[in-house]
Design a protein around this motif. Sequence first.
Motif, PDB file in Angstrom:
ATOM      1  N   ARG A  74      13.402  74.606  25.184  1.00  0.00           N
ATOM      2  CA  ARG A  74      13.963  73.492  24.419  1.00  0.00           C
ATOM      3  C   ARG A  74      13.749  72.170  25.141  1.00  0.00           C
ATOM      4  NH1 ARG A  74      18.137  77.288  23.984  1.00  0.00           N
ATOM      5  NH2 ARG A  74      19.430  76.120  25.460  1.00  0.00           N
ATOM      6  N   LEU A  75      13.870  72.205  26.456  1.00  0.00           N
ATOM      7  CA  LEU A  75      13.646  70.994  27.234  1.00  0.00           C
ATOM      8  C   LEU A  75      12.199  70.533  27.106  1.00  0.00           C
ATOM      9  CD1 LEU A  75      14.961  68.997  29.242  1.00  0.00           C
ATOM     10  CD2 LEU A  75      14.155  70.476  31.079  1.00  0.00           C
ATOM     11  N   ALA A  76      11.255  71.472  27.166  1.00  0.00           N
ATOM     12  CA  ALA A  76       9.842  71.126  27.024  1.00  0.00           C
ATOM     13  C   ALA A  76       9.573  70.504  25.657  1.00  0.00           C
ATOM     14  CB  ALA A  76       8.980  72.372  27.217  1.00  0.00           C
ATOM     15  N   LYS A  77      10.201  71.039  24.616  1.00  0.00           N
ATOM     16  CA  LYS A  77       9.998  70.479  23.283  1.00  0.00           C
ATOM     17  C   LYS A  77      10.548  69.068  23.187  1.00  0.00           C
ATOM     18  CE  LYS A  77      10.789  71.282  18.369  1.00  0.00           C
ATOM     19  NZ  LYS A  77      11.440  72.111  17.340  1.00  0.00           N
ATOM     20  N   GLU A  78      11.691  68.836  23.811  1.00  0.00           N
ATOM     21  CA  GLU A  78      12.269  67.494  23.774  1.00  0.00           C
ATOM     22  C   GLU A  78      11.407  66.509  24.553  1.00  0.00           C
ATOM     23  OE1 GLU A  78      16.683  65.494  23.764  1.00  0.00           O
ATOM     24  OE2 GLU A  78      16.410  67.525  24.508  1.00  0.00           O
ATOM     25  N   PHE A  79      10.816  66.947  25.651  1.00  0.00           N
ATOM     26  CA  PHE A  79       9.862  66.107  26.360  1.00  0.00           C
ATOM     27  C   PHE A  79       8.701  65.732  25.439  1.00  0.00           C
ATOM     28  CE2 PHE A  79      10.753  67.799  30.934  1.00  0.00           C
ATOM     29  CZ  PHE A  79      11.910  67.051  30.966  1.00  0.00           C
ATOM     30  N   THR A  80       8.151  66.746  24.771  1.00  0.00           N
ATOM     31  CA  THR A  80       6.972  66.527  23.940  1.00  0.00           C
ATOM     32  C   THR A  80       7.282  65.618  22.760  1.00  0.00           C
ATOM     33  OG1 THR A  80       6.261  68.756  24.549  1.00  0.00           O
ATOM     34  CG2 THR A  80       5.103  67.705  22.732  1.00  0.00           C
ATOM     35  N   ARG A  81       8.510  65.682  22.248  1.00  0.00           N
ATOM     36  CA  ARG A  81       8.880  64.846  21.110  1.00  0.00           C
ATOM     37  C   ARG A  81       8.726  63.366  21.440  1.00  0.00           C
ATOM     38  NH1 ARG A  81      14.642  65.377  20.329  1.00  0.00           N
ATOM     39  NH2 ARG A  81      14.172  67.522  19.762  1.00  0.00           N
ATOM     40  N   LEU A  82       8.987  62.997  22.706  1.00  0.00           N
ATOM     41  CA  LEU A  82       8.858  61.595  23.103  1.00  0.00           C
ATOM     42  C   LEU A  82       7.412  61.121  23.052  1.00  0.00           C
ATOM     43  CD1 LEU A  82      11.236  61.534  26.208  1.00  0.00           C
ATOM     44  CD2 LEU A  82      11.735  60.730  23.903  1.00  0.00           C
ATOM     45  N   LEU A  83       6.467  62.070  23.084  1.00  0.00           N
ATOM     46  CA  LEU A  83       5.059  61.694  23.141  1.00  0.00           C
ATOM     47  C   LEU A  83       4.531  61.148  21.824  1.00  0.00           C
ATOM     48  CD1 LEU A  83       3.545  64.705  25.111  1.00  0.00           C
ATOM     49  CD2 LEU A  83       3.925  62.396  25.962  1.00  0.00           C
ATOM     50  N   LEU A  84       5.116  61.576  20.693  1.00  0.00           N
ATOM     51  CA  LEU A  84       4.508  61.275  19.412  1.00  0.00           C
ATOM     52  C   LEU A  84       4.383  59.774  19.170  1.00  0.00           C
ATOM     53  CD1 LEU A  84       6.199  64.021  17.224  1.00  0.00           C
ATOM     54  CD2 LEU A  84       3.987  64.084  18.379  1.00  0.00           C
ATOM     55  N   VAL A  85       5.507  59.052  19.351  1.00  0.00           N
ATOM     56  CA  VAL A  85       5.467  57.600  19.156  1.00  0.00           C
ATOM     57  C   VAL A  85       4.715  56.940  20.307  1.00  0.00           C
ATOM     58  CG1 VAL A  85       6.848  55.518  18.878  1.00  0.00           C
ATOM     59  CG2 VAL A  85       7.604  57.662  17.849  1.00  0.00           C
ATOM     60  N   ALA A  86       4.947  57.407  21.540  1.00  0.00           N
ATOM     61  CA  ALA A  86       4.289  56.806  22.700  1.00  0.00           C
ATOM     62  C   ALA A  86       2.776  56.967  22.610  1.00  0.00           C
ATOM     63  CB  ALA A  86       4.825  57.442  23.982  1.00  0.00           C
ATOM     64  N   TYR A  87       2.303  58.073  22.051  1.00  0.00           N
ATOM     65  CA  TYR A  87       0.866  58.299  21.934  1.00  0.00           C
ATOM     66  C   TYR A  87       0.244  57.287  20.976  1.00  0.00           C
ATOM     67  CZ  TYR A  87      -3.396  61.068  22.056  1.00  0.00           C
ATOM     68  OH  TYR A  87      -4.689  61.478  22.255  1.00  0.00           O
ATOM     69  N   SER A  88       0.933  56.999  19.885  1.00  0.00           N
ATOM     70  CA  SER A  88       0.427  55.990  18.953  1.00  0.00           C
ATOM     71  C   SER A  88       0.377  54.620  19.612  1.00  0.00           C
ATOM     72  CB  SER A  88       1.323  55.942  17.708  1.00  0.00           C
ATOM     73  OG  SER A  88       1.359  57.189  17.056  1.00  0.00           O
ATOM     74  N   ALA A  89       1.417  54.288  20.379  1.00  0.00           N
ATOM     75  CA  ALA A  89       1.426  52.999  21.079  1.00  0.00           C
ATOM     76  C   ALA A  89       0.289  52.913  22.086  1.00  0.00           C
ATOM     77  CB  ALA A  89       2.772  52.801  21.771  1.00  0.00           C
ATOM     78  N   THR A  90      -0.012  54.024  22.753  1.00  0.00           N
ATOM     79  CA  THR A  90      -1.126  54.038  23.706  1.00  0.00           C
ATOM     80  C   THR A  90      -2.441  53.728  23.007  1.00  0.00           C
ATOM     81  OG1 THR A  90       0.045  55.762  24.941  1.00  0.00           O
ATOM     82  CG2 THR A  90      -2.273  55.415  25.477  1.00  0.00           C
ATOM     83  N   ALA A  91      -2.673  54.352  21.857  1.00  0.00           N
ATOM     84  CA  ALA A  91      -3.915  54.123  21.117  1.00  0.00           C
ATOM     85  C   ALA A  91      -4.002  52.679  20.622  1.00  0.00           C
ATOM     86  CB  ALA A  91      -4.002  55.094  19.944  1.00  0.00           C
ATOM     87  N   ILE A  92      -2.881  52.120  20.164  1.00  0.00           N
ATOM     88  CA  ILE A  92      -2.890  50.744  19.659  1.00  0.00           C
ATOM     89  C   ILE A  92      -3.235  49.768  20.773  1.00  0.00           C
ATOM     90  CG2 ILE A  92      -1.400  48.918  18.751  1.00  0.00           C
ATOM     91  CD1 ILE A  92       0.092  51.136  17.195  1.00  0.00           C
ATOM     92  N   TRP A  93      -2.589  49.927  21.925  1.00  0.00           N
ATOM     93  CA  TRP A  93      -2.866  49.010  23.030  1.00  0.00           C
ATOM     94  C   TRP A  93      -4.278  49.222  23.579  1.00  0.00           C
ATOM     95  CZ3 TRP A  93      -0.499  44.726  24.490  1.00  0.00           C
ATOM     96  CH2 TRP A  93       0.803  44.502  24.046  1.00  0.00           C
ATOM     97  N   GLY A  94      -4.803  50.435  23.484  1.00  0.00           N
ATOM     98  CA  GLY A  94      -6.183  50.664  23.885  1.00  0.00           C
ATOM     99  C   GLY A  94      -7.155  49.921  22.975  1.00  0.00           C
ATOM    100  N   ALA A  95      -6.879  49.928  21.670  1.00  0.00           N
ATOM    101  CA  ALA A  95      -7.730  49.191  20.732  1.00  0.00           C
ATOM    102  C   ALA A  95      -7.656  47.686  21.000  1.00  0.00           C
ATOM    103  CB  ALA A  95      -7.303  49.496  19.297  1.00  0.00           C
ATOM    104  N   VAL A  96      -6.445  47.195  21.285  1.00  0.00           N
ATOM    105  CA  VAL A  96      -6.293  45.772  21.613  1.00  0.00           C
ATOM    106  C   VAL A  96      -7.116  45.417  22.849  1.00  0.00           C
ATOM    107  CG1 VAL A  96      -4.638  44.026  22.388  1.00  0.00           C
ATOM    108  CG2 VAL A  96      -4.020  45.572  20.535  1.00  0.00           C
ATOM    109  N   LEU A  97      -7.076  46.284  23.851  1.00  0.00           N
ATOM    110  CA  LEU A  97      -7.832  46.032  25.080  1.00  0.00           C
ATOM    111  C   LEU A  97      -9.332  45.978  24.815  1.00  0.00           C
ATOM    112  CD1 LEU A  97      -8.095  45.754  28.132  1.00  0.00           C
ATOM    113  CD2 LEU A  97      -7.947  48.246  28.308  1.00  0.00           C
ATOM    114  N   VAL A  98      -9.844  46.908  24.014  1.00  0.00           N
ATOM    115  CA  VAL A  98     -11.279  46.915  23.707  1.00  0.00           C
ATOM    116  C   VAL A  98     -11.673  45.644  22.964  1.00  0.00           C
ATOM    117  CG1 VAL A  98     -13.070  48.053  22.355  1.00  0.00           C
ATOM    118  CG2 VAL A  98     -11.502  49.410  23.737  1.00  0.00           C
ATOM    119  N   PHE A  99     -10.859  45.221  21.992  1.00  0.00           N
ATOM    120  CA  PHE A  99     -11.165  43.997  21.250  1.00  0.00           C
ATOM    121  C   PHE A  99     -11.153  42.787  22.173  1.00  0.00           C
ATOM    122  CE2 PHE A  99      -9.238  46.153  17.286  1.00  0.00           C
ATOM    123  CZ  PHE A  99     -10.450  46.755  17.014  1.00  0.00           C
TER     124      PHE A  99
END
Length: 622
Positions: free
Chosen positions: A113-138
């Motif tokens: 259960r702890l591992a799942k709760e850790f992973t749940r935090l990744l979903l939004v953070a992963y999208s933010a990572t991709a967005i800031w990566g696109a900003v950096l490339v531009f």
Amino acid sequence: MIGSTLTRRGALDGNAPAAAPTAAPAAAAPAAATLAAALALVLALLCPDALWAQATAAAPREYGDFPWIGGRAAVWIAAQVHLMFAAFVLGVPMFAVVMEAVGIFGKDEKYDRLAKEFTRLLLVAYSATAIWGAVLVFFLSTIFPRFWAHLTEIFEVSMWVYVGLFFLESFTLYVYYYGWERWKKGRAKLGHWGLGVLLNLWGTSVMFIADSWLSYMISPPAEVTPDTSPAMVRTWSAIANATWMPINLHRLIANVVFGGSVVAAYAAYRFLMAKSDEERAHYDWMGYVGNLIAIGALILLPFAGYWLGREIYEYNQQMGITMMGGFMSWLWIIQAFLIGVLFLAGNYYLWVGMGRIPGAERFAPYTRWLLLVLVAGVIVWATPHTMIANRNELAAMGGTHHPFLGVLGVMSAKNTAVNLMILTTFLSFLLYRRANKRPTVPWARTATWVQGVLFAASAAVVLFYGVYGYFVSAIVRIGFSVYQVLAVLATIVSVMVIDVLMLRGAESRGAIRWGQMPERSQYALFVLVVTFTWLMGLMGFARSGIRQHWHIWEVMRDTSPWAATPALGYAARVISACVLIFLGLIAFVFWLGGLMERPAPVPAAAPEREPGEPRLVPAGGD
């Protein structure tokens, strides 16, 4: 601004048109412009290839700009925030997979259960990572087009691989999280855990590829010179440059520390917002696990930093001197203070946590001595070697070095201090681990004495080489740090192996009272994440700043208006802005996590828990 600069340069070069002496040429200008436009239209219709060749023959723009803050600051902020999110989404899956493995092979569902709760935090953070990566490339492609074109010509194949791995990582993450309940039992659970391992493999590969780009900027291979076309550079030699692997290891450990500190801060936030004892117990335990992972990896991080610094010195001594003895020398004083805060906050959390462990009171008198060693170590580590002084102050000191600074401001003292701080932190963890356990093996007393001897021997080795370093040359003194590191690592491994074997089948002195922690302990977890986030930004500036006025060291010179390495004051303001942006977005992630499922009491039929561990599951039938 750029147009006016070019006009001024043209005038200085003697190429600017002279002012019209009469009105007649000025009156003829519209007609000439119309004729030129008509001829250009005919050329475009009849000879489009010739027109295209003429257009592409013009020199490409080397630099763009960004309003208000400038181009460099814009790229700096985008890169730093992207790297902070990337560190989080790369670090968290590592210990999520470890927690899931503990749950599978230890048959303890609370870790799953702890591992799942850790992973749940990744979903939004992963999208933010991709967005800031696109900003950096531009930003890179529009503000530094010449530099970006150089990198893409050399690393184009690795960039294609990077994109492919990014897609694989994304799909694996979503299947890993949303398939958690479907593949929960038997062999299917092992397959699900395999997805987590695969997720870490993709993420680590992505990091390694990106590290090759940034390490190439610091230590390009010898075959790359200003006279060599990027097309002539072998891709693998550019990837496997001198600092690539040290940076890989350093960032890998730092990502684990950073991910653990962010998860611990999330648990602290949920602990303070909890409405029931069950919730507080769950998030107290989650905060402890996150802090344990962060501090455990932090103990290893300086060793990876030593390797990276050594490789930079070996690649180019000028760069190494700039980093440690030039204008950046005071940056390391700031770094030492921040790392001291990390050690103090992490140990403080462990000492406060002993208050909820029966039997820990017998270790309480020792914490004052541990604190004394830590504070002394921080003072030595943060002592500068030189100070800015006027003539009268220099005369009062008797030279350029104050007697104290001349002794405590050198690397012999600092290496000794940090290694003793690492040993002290490991001892704090050992006391915490043993607090509520009573060994039952007959050789427990002997094993404890052996552990004590190992600690004493390691401290003696560290002190010996620290003192001996004052009587040898600098190159020999640098080698002594290897002996100090090996002594500390050998002690940590040996003592931990003995402790694990000694505590098998140990009796419990009482259940850990999870949730019975004062609120100030949770603020220590907030201090950890803020300090480490700021430290990441500072070290990013140090890594980039040692290149000074080079985009790529001694290959591509930076001729932009921002070519000079900024002062520490300006760098501190930009880093602080990056930290505020990141923590503000992470607070939003925490808030979203609070909207999701909360832990609830385990039904009576659930497996028996271990003494002191919370019996909780998220609402919704997990």
